[in-house]
Design a protein around this motif. Structure first.
Motif, PDB file in Angstrom:
ATOM      1  N   ARG A 106     -62.949 -67.429  31.604  1.00  0.00           N
ATOM      2  CA  ARG A 106     -62.586 -68.094  32.858  1.00  0.00           C
ATOM      3  C   ARG A 106     -61.359 -67.434  33.489  1.00  0.00           C
ATOM      4  O   ARG A 106     -61.294 -67.231  34.699  1.00  0.00           O
ATOM      5  CB  ARG A 106     -62.304 -69.566  32.565  1.00  0.00           C
ATOM      6  N   ASN A 114     -64.037 -76.019  33.788  1.00  0.00           N
ATOM      7  CA  ASN A 114     -62.869 -76.881  33.939  1.00  0.00           C
ATOM      8  C   ASN A 114     -61.840 -76.496  32.880  1.00  0.00           C
ATOM      9  O   ASN A 114     -62.015 -76.799  31.692  1.00  0.00           O
ATOM     10  CB  ASN A 114     -63.288 -78.351  33.792  1.00  0.00           C
ATOM     11  N   LYS A 115     -60.784 -75.841  33.285  1.00  0.00           N
ATOM     12  CA  LYS A 115     -59.796 -75.318  32.342  1.00  0.00           C
ATOM     13  C   LYS A 115     -59.150 -76.421  31.524  1.00  0.00           C
ATOM     14  O   LYS A 115     -59.009 -76.297  30.293  1.00  0.00           O
ATOM     15  CB  LYS A 115     -58.730 -74.523  33.091  1.00  0.00           C
ATOM     16  N   ASP A 116     -58.737 -77.520  32.164  1.00  0.00           N
ATOM     17  CA  ASP A 116     -58.053 -78.604  31.460  1.00  0.00           C
ATOM     18  C   ASP A 116     -58.958 -79.238  30.410  1.00  0.00           C
ATOM     19  O   ASP A 116     -58.516 -79.533  29.292  1.00  0.00           O
ATOM     20  CB  ASP A 116     -57.585 -79.671  32.453  1.00  0.00           C
ATOM     21  N   ARG A 117     -60.228 -79.437  30.772  1.00  0.00           N
ATOM     22  CA  ARG A 117     -61.155 -80.066  29.838  1.00  0.00           C
ATOM     23  C   ARG A 117     -61.406 -79.190  28.620  1.00  0.00           C
ATOM     24  O   ARG A 117     -61.381 -79.664  27.484  1.00  0.00           O
ATOM     25  CB  ARG A 117     -62.471 -80.366  30.557  1.00  0.00           C
TER      26      ARG A 117
END
Length: 245
Positions: A106, A114-117
């Motif tokens: 990513r 979704n980076k945070d997820r």
């Protein structure tokens, strides 16, 4: 020099160096954060820390396969508790590396996620892996202590220790004093177990902070990460200090 060359030729050795540098930068940033005169140094440390983190993600691209292979090798361990702990730890580590590889893809623009997820899932898997590794450590330490207790010669050493420290025995619960002495002697005779336990405890503060289970600060995380990395480097330099299996 030959030892250092062999160390740096290992992908795990390079990762340990990158990791130690990354967390040393994090700790240095925390210590310098309140001095405005160090803003330029802090920015450089931030850049170096980011580069080390990206470099480690690149080095870890093949680690998923290695973790699965390690989980399969644990099936040959005779002790069922150690076998279960290591198998679950390695499987969680394999899934962690999958998340880590996805985050790297990513970051370089290969995929959109979704980076945070994914970061949260990676921290959860890393946490579970460390918990199982620590469970193995505690189990091994318990087994070592049981073996010591059954040794009549060692029982005499415990009694001698308590008799030589009557003041301590009256202030501290005698059973607790004997337990701590037994624990110390067990770890002293098996430094590989002691180092692995200390390394895993240091590592545990990282996902605990990220998951919000036990929030500390960047300084504690940086210090624990640096200590864990240095202990990992020591075990790579000295194979006898690496816990087996």
């Amino acid at each position: 020099m030959d030892c250092f060359i062999r160390f740096t030729n290992q992908s795990q050795g390079r990762d340990r160096i990158f990791r130690a540098t990354q967390y040393a930068c994090a700790l240095s940033k925390y210590l310098l954060r309140n001095n405005s005169e160090n803003n330029d140094i802090v920015k450089r440390l931030q850049s170096l820390e980011s580069n080390m983190s990206s470099g480690r993600k690149l080095l870890r691209l093949g680690n998923t396969v290695h973790s699965i292979e390690a989980a399969m090798r644990t099936m040959q361990i005779s002790d069922p508790i150690v076998r279960l702990c290591l198998a679950v730890a390695n499987l969680n580590r394999a899934f962690y590396f999958i998340c880590d590889n996805a985050l790297w893809a990513r970051n370089v623009g290969l995929i959109h996620i979704n980076k945070d997820r994914w970061s949260l899932n990676a921290s959860r898997l890393y946490f579970l892996s460390l918990v199982m590794s620590l469970t193995r450590d505690v189990y091994v330490i318990t087994q070592l202590m049981v073996q010591r207790v059954r040794d009549k010669h060692f029982q005499q050493k415990i009694n001698q220790h308590l008799n030589e420290s009557p003041d301590v025995a009256t202030v501290v619960v005698p059973q607790l004093d004997a337990f701590l002495y037994l624990l110390f002697e067990s770890l002293k005779s098996h430094p590989a177990v002691a180092l692995d336990t200390l390394k895993n405890i240091c590592d545990l503060f990282i996902p605990l902070d990220r998951l919000g289970i036990y929030q500390s600060n960047a300084g504690v995380v940086g210090f624990c990460g640096l200590m864990s990395s240095l202990l990992g480097i020591i075990t790579l330099f000295q194979s006898r200090l690496k816990i087996k299996p």
